[in-house]
Design a protein around this motif. Structure first.
Motif, PDB file in Angstrom:
ATOM      1  N   PRO A 109      30.621 139.276  59.505  1.00  0.00           N
ATOM      2  CA  PRO A 109      30.491 140.093  60.710  1.00  0.00           C
ATOM      3  C   PRO A 109      30.133 141.541  60.370  1.00  0.00           C
ATOM      4  N   VAL A 110      30.700 142.042  59.277  1.00  0.00           N
ATOM      5  CA  VAL A 110      30.423 143.434  58.895  1.00  0.00           C
ATOM      6  C   VAL A 110      28.933 143.612  58.594  1.00  0.00           C
ATOM      7  N   ALA A 111      28.375 142.685  57.810  1.00  0.00           N
ATOM      8  CA  ALA A 111      26.961 142.783  57.459  1.00  0.00           C
ATOM      9  C   ALA A 111      26.085 142.691  58.719  1.00  0.00           C
ATOM     10  N   ILE A 112      26.473 141.811  59.631  1.00  0.00           N
ATOM     11  CA  ILE A 112      25.679 141.647  60.866  1.00  0.00           C
ATOM     12  C   ILE A 112      25.735 142.912  61.708  1.00  0.00           C
ATOM     13  N   ALA A 113      26.949 143.471  61.862  1.00  0.00           N
ATOM     14  CA  ALA A 113      27.096 144.687  62.659  1.00  0.00           C
ATOM     15  C   ALA A 113      26.296 145.831  62.045  1.00  0.00           C
ATOM     16  N   GLU A 114      26.326 145.911  60.723  1.00  0.00           N
ATOM     17  CA  GLU A 114      25.588 146.982  60.052  1.00  0.00           C
ATOM     18  C   GLU A 114      24.092 146.848  60.282  1.00  0.00           C
ATOM     19  N   GLU A 115      23.598 145.641  60.123  1.00  0.00           N
ATOM     20  CA  GLU A 115      22.164 145.406  60.284  1.00  0.00           C
ATOM     21  C   GLU A 115      21.724 145.710  61.726  1.00  0.00           C
ATOM     22  N   ALA A 116      22.511 145.233  62.679  1.00  0.00           N
ATOM     23  CA  ALA A 116      22.160 145.453  64.082  1.00  0.00           C
ATOM     24  C   ALA A 116      22.184 146.941  64.411  1.00  0.00           C
ATOM     25  N   ALA A 117      23.216 147.637  63.902  1.00  0.00           N
ATOM     26  CA  ALA A 117      23.323 149.068  64.185  1.00  0.00           C
ATOM     27  C   ALA A 117      22.100 149.805  63.662  1.00  0.00           C
ATOM     28  N   GLU A 118      21.711 149.464  62.453  1.00  0.00           N
ATOM     29  CA  GLU A 118      20.576 150.153  61.856  1.00  0.00           C
ATOM     30  C   GLU A 118      19.304 149.900  62.656  1.00  0.00           C
ATOM     31  N   LYS A 119      19.132 148.641  63.072  1.00  0.00           N
ATOM     32  CA  LYS A 119      17.920 148.292  63.819  1.00  0.00           C
ATOM     33  C   LYS A 119      17.905 148.934  65.211  1.00  0.00           C
ATOM     34  N   MET A 120      19.095 149.161  65.776  1.00  0.00           N
ATOM     35  CA  MET A 120      19.155 149.674  67.148  1.00  0.00           C
ATOM     36  C   MET A 120      18.993 151.187  67.240  1.00  0.00           C
ATOM     37  N   ASN A 121      19.461 151.877  66.204  1.00  0.00           N
ATOM     38  CA  ASN A 121      19.606 153.321  66.343  1.00  0.00           C
ATOM     39  C   ASN A 121      18.330 154.079  66.687  1.00  0.00           C
ATOM     40  N   ASP A 122      17.230 153.648  66.121  1.00  0.00           N
ATOM     41  CA  ASP A 122      15.970 154.317  66.430  1.00  0.00           C
ATOM     42  C   ASP A 122      15.667 154.283  67.914  1.00  0.00           C
ATOM     43  N   GLN A 123      15.813 153.068  68.436  1.00  0.00           N
ATOM     44  CA  GLN A 123      15.429 152.882  69.839  1.00  0.00           C
ATOM     45  C   GLN A 123      16.447 153.449  70.822  1.00  0.00           C
ATOM     46  N   LEU A 124      17.665 153.633  70.346  1.00  0.00           N
ATOM     47  CA  LEU A 124      18.705 154.141  71.254  1.00  0.00           C
ATOM     48  C   LEU A 124      18.731 155.656  71.337  1.00  0.00           C
ATOM     49  N   LYS A 125      17.844 156.299  70.584  1.00  0.00           N
ATOM     50  CA  LYS A 125      17.872 157.771  70.517  1.00  0.00           C
ATOM     51  C   LYS A 125      17.888 158.394  71.912  1.00  0.00           C
ATOM     52  N   GLY A 126      18.744 159.366  72.093  1.00  0.00           N
ATOM     53  CA  GLY A 126      18.831 160.028  73.394  1.00  0.00           C
ATOM     54  C   GLY A 126      19.773 159.315  74.341  1.00  0.00           C
ATOM     55  N   ILE A 127      20.133 158.094  73.984  1.00  0.00           N
ATOM     56  CA  ILE A 127      21.042 157.322  74.853  1.00  0.00           C
ATOM     57  C   ILE A 127      22.413 157.183  74.183  1.00  0.00           C
ATOM     58  N   ALA A 128      22.382 156.585  73.007  1.00  0.00           N
ATOM     59  CA  ALA A 128      23.663 156.293  72.350  1.00  0.00           C
ATOM     60  C   ALA A 128      23.470 156.112  70.865  1.00  0.00           C
TER      61      ALA A 128
END
Ligand code: ARG
Length: 578
Positions: free
Chosen positions: A56-75
């Motif tokens: 779960p840790v590896a999955i959460a890390e990967e998802a977080a990294e992939k999401m952060n670019d697109q979430l800019k300005g939001i979260a």
């Protein structure tokens, strides 16, 4: 933070799909973070582990990294112990806050347009109102306000017990007292004693009982002198009830009274309609209906008695007539009954009967809103100092008196009239808040010290937060500058926390409305007040640079407005000085 779910799921969906996790119902996997210091939302990644054969840790890390670019300005997405956590950015919070500030009802949508009848208070004529009636009055009144605020058309009904066999003995008791030279208004000055004495004559005196029986017949046939006596009982009782309502500051008026007597003339038609549908059967001379599988203590089928052997009708018959009246005459969609838990089975059976008989259709809802008991400090029934039943008027007077001492203590130079008015707001507010703040189905202990404290989860604590805000704004000397359109930057944690609590207000109102649970608003207002407390402790408002000063003043004003509106939904005053 429900508004955050949409933009986050728009990003999360494609990211999960890319990782090989398609077909997840995003709404159901995104929830509020249990530990708010970790984020606003959390997605447990344990559920993906088996599919991806990764931790779960590896999955959460990967998802977080992939999401952060697109979430800019939001979260911002982070990984904490196998959870994907999402924390809103200040800019996003600030934009939402501006929207909420512009919204006419502070983000609460008026999106339900049903006609709702709320049956509440409903005391009995010539009988003391008990604390159960206080609860019904306070909870019902708050529900009326909340449902109206959401856009419903709300009809209040006070279903007073003003008809039936007890009136025989009550009228005879009144006659007896008058023949002893006692004025009716004196006879009824204490309803508890009046009712008790009538009851004891009825129980002990055969002749009195016979007179009472005859009196019931006279009442049923509309005998003029008897009706005049009945009217006297009703009017004198109402002068007491109205005093209680007035002190409580509830919305109920004379026009909302629709007692059992109103339905009396409709009862024969209830029997007729049930009979026409073949729903009645005879049980030892009584006409009864079996609306379901209820059984009595012996395990035999439990009937709903519609007409007794002697031709008299029952409480249930009256409630069936009442349902017909509400759906057919008033056009109600939703029927709400704020009545103590002990009447649960009565309402279950009456609702079931009304469905079978076609008085309630699919589009109608019928809900019994029960509530728990008010207990004394010993955990037993709440009693007065003398050990008897509590007189509501005395209880409310005591609340105001106690609050008045606190107000004088805090403001020794205040004008007596103002003290009086503030004390009323605080005293009554304290009683109401302590009644509303817990899940209504629970019992609660009535505790003067606790409820009147300016600290903790109390009415005065919320009122004080509101009054403090009003005084900060008044001191600024330029409340007008608040008119300016604003951009909230929320530079500190305390400001962001307060913003979050303000933004969550509409959701708590929605939940309170859908669950018929005013305590959801109580809890939320308390969280807002706490967030305001720490904001005010850490963030100077008036002694900072212009743009920050305006922003903070506006944050104060918004908090003050939300507290005021929230308190109004609970039926609690929000004085601007305390
Ligand atoms: N008068 C009743 C009582 O004191 C409450 C009436 C509740 N409303 C109703 N429609 N039955 O117990």
């Amino acid at each position: 933070m429900r508004d955050l779910i949409k933009p986050v799921s728009e990003v999360l969906g494609p990211v999960l799909a890319k990782m090989g996790l398609a077909d997840f119902d995003l709404e159901s996997i995104i929830g509020p973070a249990t530990d708010r210091s970790h984020g606003d939302l959390a997605i447990p990644c344990h559920q993906f582990s088996r599919i991806l054969k990764k931790s779960p840790v590896a999955i959460a890390e990967e998802a977080a990294e992939k999401m952060n670019d697109q979430l800019k300005g939001i979260a911002k997405a982070t990984s904490v112990a196998g959870f994907l956590n999402i924390t809103a950015e200040s800019r996003w919070l600030g934009d939402r806050l501006s929207e909420l500030a512009e919204h006419p009802t502070y983000g609460v949508e008026k999106n339900t347009t049903r006609t709702v009848v709320v049956d509440y208070s409903s005391p009995n004529i010539a009988k003391e109102m008990h604390v159960g009636h206080l609860r019904s009055t306070v909870i019902g009144d708050s529900l009326v306000r909340i449902l109206e605020f959401k856009g419903n058309t709300v009809i209040r009904e006070n279903h007073v017990g003003d008809w039936g066999t007890p009136f025989g003995m009550l009228i005879e008791r009144l006659e007896d007292l008058e023949s002893e030279g006692i004025q009716p208004s004196d006879a009824l000055s204490d309803l508890g004693i009046f009712y008790r004495d009538a009851r004891s004559s009825f129980d002990s005196d055969e002749k009195f009982r016979e007179r009472a029986r005859k009196r019931v017949v006279a009442l049923q046939s509309g005998d003029e002198a008897t009706m005049a006596r009945w009217k006297q009982l009703v009017d004198l009782s109402f002068s007491y009830f109205d005093e209680v309502y007035d002190m409580l500051g509830v919305l109920l008026t004379k026009d909302d009274v629709r007692g059992e007597s109103y339905y009396d003339s409709l009862l024969p038609s209830v029997v007729e309609r049930l009979d026409d549908s073949g729903l009645l059967s005879n049980n030892l001379g009584a006409e009864v209906m079996y609306p379901g599988d209820w059984v009595n203590r012996e395990g035999n089928p439990l009937p709903l008695i519609i007409r007794k052997g002697d031709g008299g009708y029952n409480y249930a018959t009256s409630d069936l007539a009442c349902i017909i009246d509400r759906t057919e005459r008033l056009g109600a969609d939703d029927l709400i009954y704020v009545v103590g838990t002990e009447q649960k089975q009565h309402f279950q059976m009456v609702f079931a009967a009304a469905r079978i008989a076609g008085f309630l259709h699919e589009k109608h809802t019928s809900t019994h809103v029960p509530f728990g008991l008010v207990l004394g400090s010993d955990g037993g029934k709440l009693k007065s100092r003398s050990g008897g039943a509590v007189r509501l008027l005395d209880l409310l007077k005591e609340a105001i008196q106690r609050a008045s001492a606190a107000v004088i203590n805090r403001n020794p130079d205040m004008d007596p009239l103002e003290i009086q008015s503030i004390a009323k707001s605080i005293g009554i507010g304290a009683v109401k808040y302590s009644d509303l703040k817990a899940d209504r189905t629970k019992d609660y202990i009535f505790d003067w010290e606790k409820m009147l404290s300016f600290e903790g989860e109390t009415g005065p604590y919320l009122q004080y937060a509101h009054a403090r805000i009003r005084s900060i704004l008044a001191r600024s000397g330029d409340e007008a500058s608040l008119e300016k359109p604003l951009n909230y930057t929320l530079p500190s944690n305390e400001e962001a926390r307060l913003a979050r609590e303000i933004l969550a207000f509409p959701e708590s109102v929605d939940i309170a409305a859908s669950e018929l649970a005013p305590h959801r608003i109580c809890k939320h207002l308390h969280r807002i007040s706490q967030a305001f407390g720490s904001f005010y402790e850490h963030c100077p408002v008036l002694m900072v640079d212009d743009s920050l000063r305006i922003e903070r003043m506006s944050l104060c004003a918004l908090t003050g407005d939300i507290l005021q509106i929230g308190l109004e939904l609970l039926g609690i005053d929000a004085p601007s000085r305390m």
